[in-house]
Scaffold this motif. Structure first.
Motif, mmCIF file in Angstrom:
data_model
loop_
_atom_site.group_PDB
_atom_site.id
_atom_site.type_symbol
_atom_site.label_atom_id
_atom_site.label_comp_id
_atom_site.label_asym_id
_atom_site.label_seq_id
_atom_site.Cartn_x
_atom_site.Cartn_y
_atom_site.Cartn_z
ATOM 1 N N HIS A 343 0.935 -1.235 0.074
ATOM 2 C CA HIS A 343 -0.056 0.557 -0.233
ATOM 3 C C HIS A 343 1.122 1.031 -0.194
ATOM 4 C CE1 HIS A 343 -0.275 0.551 4.524
ATOM 5 N NE2 HIS A 343 0.818 0.185 4.245
ATOM 6 N N GLY A 344 1.911 1.413 -0.384
ATOM 7 C CA GLY A 344 2.940 2.225 -0.478
ATOM 8 C C GLY A 344 3.262 3.016 -1.858
ATOM 9 N N ALA A 345 2.326 3.116 -2.605
ATOM 10 C CA ALA A 345 2.513 3.840 -4.445
ATOM 11 C C ALA A 345 1.687 5.489 -3.488
ATOM 12 C CB ALA A 345 1.383 3.472 -4.513
ATOM 13 N N LYS A 346 1.045 5.323 -2.945
ATOM 14 C CA LYS A 346 0.253 6.212 -2.734
ATOM 15 C C LYS A 346 0.534 7.537 -1.985
ATOM 16 C CE LYS A 346 -3.154 4.164 -0.634
ATOM 17 N NZ LYS A 346 -2.290 2.745 -0.651
ATOM 18 N N PHE A 347 1.887 6.710 -1.350
ATOM 19 C CA PHE A 347 2.651 7.713 -0.177
ATOM 20 C C PHE A 347 3.780 8.547 -0.306
ATOM 21 C CE2 PHE A 347 -0.335 4.872 2.836
ATOM 22 C CZ PHE A 347 -0.541 5.757 2.855
ATOM 23 N N ALA A 348 4.091 7.891 -1.378
ATOM 24 C CA ALA A 348 5.725 7.906 -2.477
ATOM 25 C C ALA A 348 5.729 9.403 -2.006
ATOM 26 C CB ALA A 348 5.527 7.875 -3.770
ATOM 27 N N PRO A 349 5.550 10.910 -2.601
ATOM 28 C CA PRO A 349 6.835 11.759 -1.747
ATOM 29 C C PRO A 349 6.720 12.505 -0.582
ATOM 30 C CG PRO A 349 4.338 12.564 -4.092
ATOM 31 C CD PRO A 349 3.813 10.881 -3.276
ATOM 32 N N VAL A 350 5.759 11.688 0.426
ATOM 33 C CA VAL A 350 5.791 12.159 1.531
ATOM 34 C C VAL A 350 6.651 10.786 2.138
ATOM 35 C CG1 VAL A 350 3.494 10.371 2.518
ATOM 36 C CG2 VAL A 350 4.938 12.417 3.792
ATOM 37 N N THR A 351 6.626 9.378 1.916
ATOM 38 C CA THR A 351 7.763 8.588 2.415
ATOM 39 C C THR A 351 9.743 9.240 1.459
ATOM 40 O OG1 THR A 351 7.012 7.322 1.324
ATOM 41 C CG2 THR A 351 8.242 6.502 1.288
ATOM 42 N N GLY A 352 9.623 9.810 0.752
ATOM 43 C CA GLY A 352 10.775 10.412 0.773
ATOM 44 C C GLY A 352 11.227 12.021 1.512
#
Length: 390
Positions: A343-352
């Motif tokens: 379920h990680g794709a939607k978080f990509a910018p904030v993960t960065g």
């Protein structure tokens, strides 16, 4: 020894590309290294169809999606490319609990609507709906590969260097930082290292100079080879939302397929039901016939607007933690980023953003539950798996 750069980021999937972008944007010297190429087809960030959605049982994740949306907006504005195609989403099924999800969206200020089964059926006649449903119009479909490429381009524009066909074999400590070793003998000498290797992380962990306490704190990582199937639209002119359905027997997600499936139908998969593996090196890309049969049966029961015969099928990788929480933690200049569990794709910018904060020493900016070594004691055990979905 002369350092090659301040940071080496290992892995140019969604998490690694986002981290390199955020570090470079903040003015740091960054080298992004990738085993093959960004968004490689055998990784977790390829293709053009991932769900962007807000509903989570845990408010933390919903609030992070709100932050991530701002990052996607920034990337779209800077690149002139659409990364999220609006579709809206419907959550339903006897176990999905739309009311609880709606309560979280209410607190987060995300537009949503609880609708009866009858109203949902009227709005979406291509579905078979027999429970209350949650509708939220802000959902959509992420073009994962384009998102990776846009973030890599943004990182380069901010001064980052990108090295492709650069498989990392291990990392060793030096007096001034670290040496990152390639399988063919090449090396880089950064001050700090970020490891965002996706399904290859379990293979790399034993080749990182981590102290025993930090290593022991990391949750076990399980790789799964998931099966996804594309079913053609019976009516190609009918608009479809993204869907999440859960009953006692099955948990599925579906979304309009992207360009890599010719936009001809819906991509559908069970959540986290694939073959379990120790590492991505064990994947074979073989479709499970039993998974195909379950998908066809589900379409026949619940999605009458689709032709129940898949026209395309594929496998992809999940890197799972026991609670499906992310890992973003750092020690002695090495940062581990495992932001997936399907379920990680939607978080990509904030993960960065979070990974860059951890890498630069601002661990307090990272939610404690993502920091098994430096966050809350037993933080991972404290949050039960809530079947987060795509």
């Amino acid at each position: 020894m002369t350092l090659d750069s301040q940071y080496v980021v290992i892995g140019a999937g969604l998490a690694g590309a986002a981290t390199a972008w955020q570090l470079a944007k903040a003015g740091h010297e960054v080298t992004l290294v990738e085993r093959t190429r960004p968004a490689a087809a055998d990784g977790s960030s390829h293709g053009s169809a991932r769900i962007f959605r807000y509903p989570y049982a845990d408010l933390l994740y919903t609030e992070l999606v709100v932050r991530a949306r701002a990052g996607f907006d920034e990337l779209e504005a800077g690149s002139g490319r659409q990364l999220i195609t609006p579709t809206g989403e419907l959550d339903f099924g006897s176990v999905r609990n739309p009311r609880a999800l709606a309560a979280v969206l209410e607190v987060a200020g995300v537009d949503h609507e609880l609708i009866s089964a009858e109203v949902a059926q009227q709005r979406f006649p291509q579905l078979a709906i027999d429970t209350e449903a949650l509708w939220h119009p802000g959902a959509g479909v992420i073009d994962a590969e384009t998102t990776v490429n846009v973030m890599v381009e943004a990182a380069v524009a901010a001064g980052a260097r990108v090295l492709t066909s650069w498989p990392v074999d291990g990392v060793t400590a030096t007096t001034s930082g670290y040496t990152v070793l390639a399988a063919d003998g090449r090396s880089l000498d950064p001050e700090r290292v970020v490891v965002a290797a996706g399904g290859w992380l379990p293979t790399l962990l034993d080749r990182l100079p981590l102290h025993d306490g930090f290593r022991a704190s990391l949750p076990p990582l399980e790789i799964s080879q998931e099966n996804a199937f594309h079913f053609p639209y019976a009516d190609p002119d009918q608009a479809w939302p993204t869907l999440i359905y859960e009953d006692p027997e099955i948990l599925t997600y579906a979304l309009p397929g992207g360009r890599d499936a010719q936009f001809r139908g819906m991509k559908l998969a069970e959540f986290n039901a694939g073959r379990k593996m120790a590492s991505a090196v064990d994947q074979d890309g073989t479709i499970d016939p039993a998974a195909r049969d379950r998908a066809v049966a589900y379409v026949k029961r619940h999605l009458p607007g689709l032709v129940p015969e898949p026209y395309a099928e594929t496998t992809c990788l999940f890197t799972n933690t026991p609670t499906e929480a992310f890992v973003i933690d750092s020690v002695d200049g090495i940062t581990i980023v495992s932001a997936c569990s399907g379920h990680g794709a939607k978080f990509a910018p904030v993960t960065g953003e979070l990974a860059a904060a951890a890498a630069t020493g601002d661990l307090a900016a990272v939610p404690a539950v993502f920091r098994p070594a430096t966050g809350e004691s037993a933080g991972f055990a404290a949050r039960a798996n809530s079947r987060r979905v795509n």
